[in-house]
Motif scaffolding. Structure first.
Motif, PDB file in Angstrom:
ATOM      1  N   GLU A  13      -6.907   6.118 -16.693  1.00  0.00           N
ATOM      2  CA  GLU A  13      -7.840   5.037 -16.380  1.00  0.00           C
ATOM      3  C   GLU A  13      -7.344   3.703 -16.944  1.00  0.00           C
ATOM      4  O   GLU A  13      -7.448   2.665 -16.298  1.00  0.00           O
ATOM      5  CB  GLU A  13      -9.237   5.355 -16.925  1.00  0.00           C
ATOM      6  CG  GLU A  13      -9.943   6.461 -16.193  1.00  0.00           C
ATOM      7  CD  GLU A  13     -10.191   6.121 -14.738  1.00  0.00           C
ATOM      8  OE1 GLU A  13     -10.524   4.966 -14.433  1.00  0.00           O
ATOM      9  OE2 GLU A  13     -10.037   7.021 -13.895  1.00  0.00           O
ATOM     10  N   LYS A  49       2.086   1.715  -3.522  1.00  0.00           N
ATOM     11  CA  LYS A  49       1.019   2.198  -4.410  1.00  0.00           C
ATOM     12  C   LYS A  49       0.758   3.687  -4.218  1.00  0.00           C
ATOM     13  O   LYS A  49       0.518   4.419  -5.177  1.00  0.00           O
ATOM     14  CB  LYS A  49      -0.273   1.428  -4.154  1.00  0.00           C
ATOM     15  CG  LYS A  49      -0.278   0.033  -4.721  1.00  0.00           C
ATOM     16  CD  LYS A  49      -1.615  -0.622  -4.458  1.00  0.00           C
ATOM     17  CE  LYS A  49      -1.672  -2.019  -4.983  1.00  0.00           C
ATOM     18  NZ  LYS A  49      -2.973  -2.663  -4.710  1.00  0.00           N
ATOM     19  N   GLU A 101       0.828  -1.214   0.000  1.00  0.00           N
ATOM     20  CA  GLU A 101       0.000   0.000   0.000  1.00  0.00           C
ATOM     21  C   GLU A 101       0.859   1.260   0.000  1.00  0.00           C
ATOM     22  O   GLU A 101       0.531   2.239  -0.666  1.00  0.00           O
ATOM     23  CB  GLU A 101      -0.940  -0.009   1.207  1.00  0.00           C
ATOM     24  CG  GLU A 101      -2.004  -1.083   1.151  1.00  0.00           C
ATOM     25  CD  GLU A 101      -2.888  -0.971  -0.079  1.00  0.00           C
ATOM     26  OE1 GLU A 101      -3.237   0.159  -0.470  1.00  0.00           O
ATOM     27  OE2 GLU A 101      -3.220  -2.019  -0.657  1.00  0.00           O
ATOM     28  N   GLU A 105      -2.737  -7.382 -11.031  1.00  0.00           N
ATOM     29  CA  GLU A 105      -2.739  -7.802  -9.628  1.00  0.00           C
ATOM     30  C   GLU A 105      -3.690  -8.961  -9.402  1.00  0.00           C
ATOM     31  O   GLU A 105      -3.407  -9.882  -8.648  1.00  0.00           O
ATOM     32  CB  GLU A 105      -3.098  -6.622  -8.716  1.00  0.00           C
ATOM     33  CG  GLU A 105      -2.000  -5.608  -8.576  1.00  0.00           C
ATOM     34  CD  GLU A 105      -2.388  -4.422  -7.725  1.00  0.00           C
ATOM     35  OE1 GLU A 105      -3.586  -4.250  -7.419  1.00  0.00           O
ATOM     36  OE2 GLU A 105      -1.489  -3.654  -7.364  1.00  0.00           O
ATOM     37  N   LYS A 106      -4.847  -8.932 -10.084  1.00  0.00           N
ATOM     38  CA  LYS A 106      -5.807 -10.039  -9.953  1.00  0.00           C
ATOM     39  C   LYS A 106      -5.201 -11.341 -10.491  1.00  0.00           C
ATOM     40  O   LYS A 106      -5.370 -12.398  -9.896  1.00  0.00           O
ATOM     41  CB  LYS A 106      -7.090  -9.723 -10.720  1.00  0.00           C
ATOM     42  CG  LYS A 106      -7.960  -8.687 -10.043  1.00  0.00           C
ATOM     43  CD  LYS A 106      -9.191  -8.415 -10.872  1.00  0.00           C
ATOM     44  CE  LYS A 106      -9.998  -7.284 -10.311  1.00  0.00           C
ATOM     45  NZ  LYS A 106     -11.160  -6.945 -11.169  1.00  0.00           N
ATOM     46  N   LYS A 127      -4.521   2.403 -14.710  1.00  0.00           N
ATOM     47  CA  LYS A 127      -5.053   1.895 -13.438  1.00  0.00           C
ATOM     48  C   LYS A 127      -5.765   0.563 -13.624  1.00  0.00           C
ATOM     49  O   LYS A 127      -5.607  -0.358 -12.813  1.00  0.00           O
ATOM     50  CB  LYS A 127      -5.988   2.926 -12.804  1.00  0.00           C
ATOM     51  CG  LYS A 127      -5.251   4.108 -12.236  1.00  0.00           C
ATOM     52  CD  LYS A 127      -6.187   5.083 -11.570  1.00  0.00           C
ATOM     53  CE  LYS A 127      -5.442   6.268 -11.004  1.00  0.00           C
ATOM     54  NZ  LYS A 127      -6.331   7.225 -10.342  1.00  0.00           N
ATOM     55  N   ASN A 128      -6.553   0.435 -14.696  1.00  0.00           N
ATOM     56  CA  ASN A 128      -7.239  -0.833 -14.973  1.00  0.00           C
ATOM     57  C   ASN A 128      -6.242  -1.944 -15.290  1.00  0.00           C
ATOM     58  O   ASN A 128      -6.410  -3.082 -14.854  1.00  0.00           O
ATOM     59  CB  ASN A 128      -8.238  -0.676 -16.131  1.00  0.00           C
ATOM     60  CG  ASN A 128      -9.449   0.133 -15.727  1.00  0.00           C
ATOM     61  OD1 ASN A 128      -9.780   0.213 -14.549  1.00  0.00           O
ATOM     62  ND2 ASN A 128     -10.095   0.736 -16.700  1.00  0.00           N
ATOM     63  N   ILE A 144      -3.147  -2.228 -14.244  1.00  0.00           N
ATOM     64  CA  ILE A 144      -2.484  -2.621 -12.997  1.00  0.00           C
ATOM     65  C   ILE A 144      -3.413  -3.472 -12.144  1.00  0.00           C
ATOM     66  O   ILE A 144      -3.001  -4.487 -11.574  1.00  0.00           O
ATOM     67  CB  ILE A 144      -2.000  -1.373 -12.235  1.00  0.00           C
ATOM     68  CG1 ILE A 144      -0.869  -0.692 -13.005  1.00  0.00           C
ATOM     69  CG2 ILE A 144      -1.539  -1.742 -10.827  1.00  0.00           C
ATOM     70  CD1 ILE A 144      -0.449   0.646 -12.451  1.00  0.00           C
ATOM     71  N   ALA A 145      -4.693  -3.092 -12.065  1.00  0.00           N
ATOM     72  CA  ALA A 145      -5.656  -3.860 -11.276  1.00  0.00           C
ATOM     73  C   ALA A 145      -5.819  -5.270 -11.839  1.00  0.00           C
ATOM     74  O   ALA A 145      -5.868  -6.250 -11.083  1.00  0.00           O
ATOM     75  CB  ALA A 145      -6.998  -3.140 -11.244  1.00  0.00           C
ATOM     76  N   GLU A 146      -5.889  -5.401 -13.159  1.00  0.00           N
ATOM     77  CA  GLU A 146      -6.012  -6.723 -13.774  1.00  0.00           C
ATOM     78  C   GLU A 146      -4.754  -7.560 -13.549  1.00  0.00           C
ATOM     79  O   GLU A 146      -4.842  -8.766 -13.297  1.00  0.00           O
ATOM     80  CB  GLU A 146      -6.291  -6.583 -15.272  1.00  0.00           C
ATOM     81  CG  GLU A 146      -7.673  -6.071 -15.589  1.00  0.00           C
ATOM     82  CD  GLU A 146      -7.886  -5.856 -17.067  1.00  0.00           C
ATOM     83  OE1 GLU A 146      -7.064  -6.363 -17.866  1.00  0.00           O
ATOM     84  OE2 GLU A 146      -8.862  -5.191 -17.425  1.00  0.00           O
TER      85      GLU A 146
END
Length: 74
Positions: free
Chosen positions: A59, A45, A42, A69-70, A62-63, A65-67
């Motif tokens: 956007e 980030k 955290e 991480e998943k 960010k998307n 990076i989120a994918e």
């Protein structure tokens, strides 16, 4: 001969080994600094800034990076 007494070679060798190890432990021991701790995910980030030229690009990053991480959690 130390202080007029004969000392066996085995005792001199053991004394040298233990003395060296003891001094090494004393020199390298002690309190560790708290600043040497690794930052958490955290904290990393929050410290990383997304420098995008447009809102859409920000956007997308960010998307992405989120994918990523998943996928890494699976």
């Amino acid at each position: 001969v130390i202080l007029g007494r004969a000392i066996k070679n085995e005792y001199l060798a053991l004394g040298t080994i233990f003395g060296t190890v003891g001094l090494t432990l004393l020199a390298t021991g002690g309190k560790k600094e708290a600043s040497a701790a690794k930052p958490t995910l955290e904290q990393v980030k929050q410290s990383v800034k997304v420098d995008a030229s447009s809102r859409e690009e920000e956007e997308f990053i960010k998307n992405f990076i989120a994918e990523a991480e998943k996928e890494s959690k699976h």
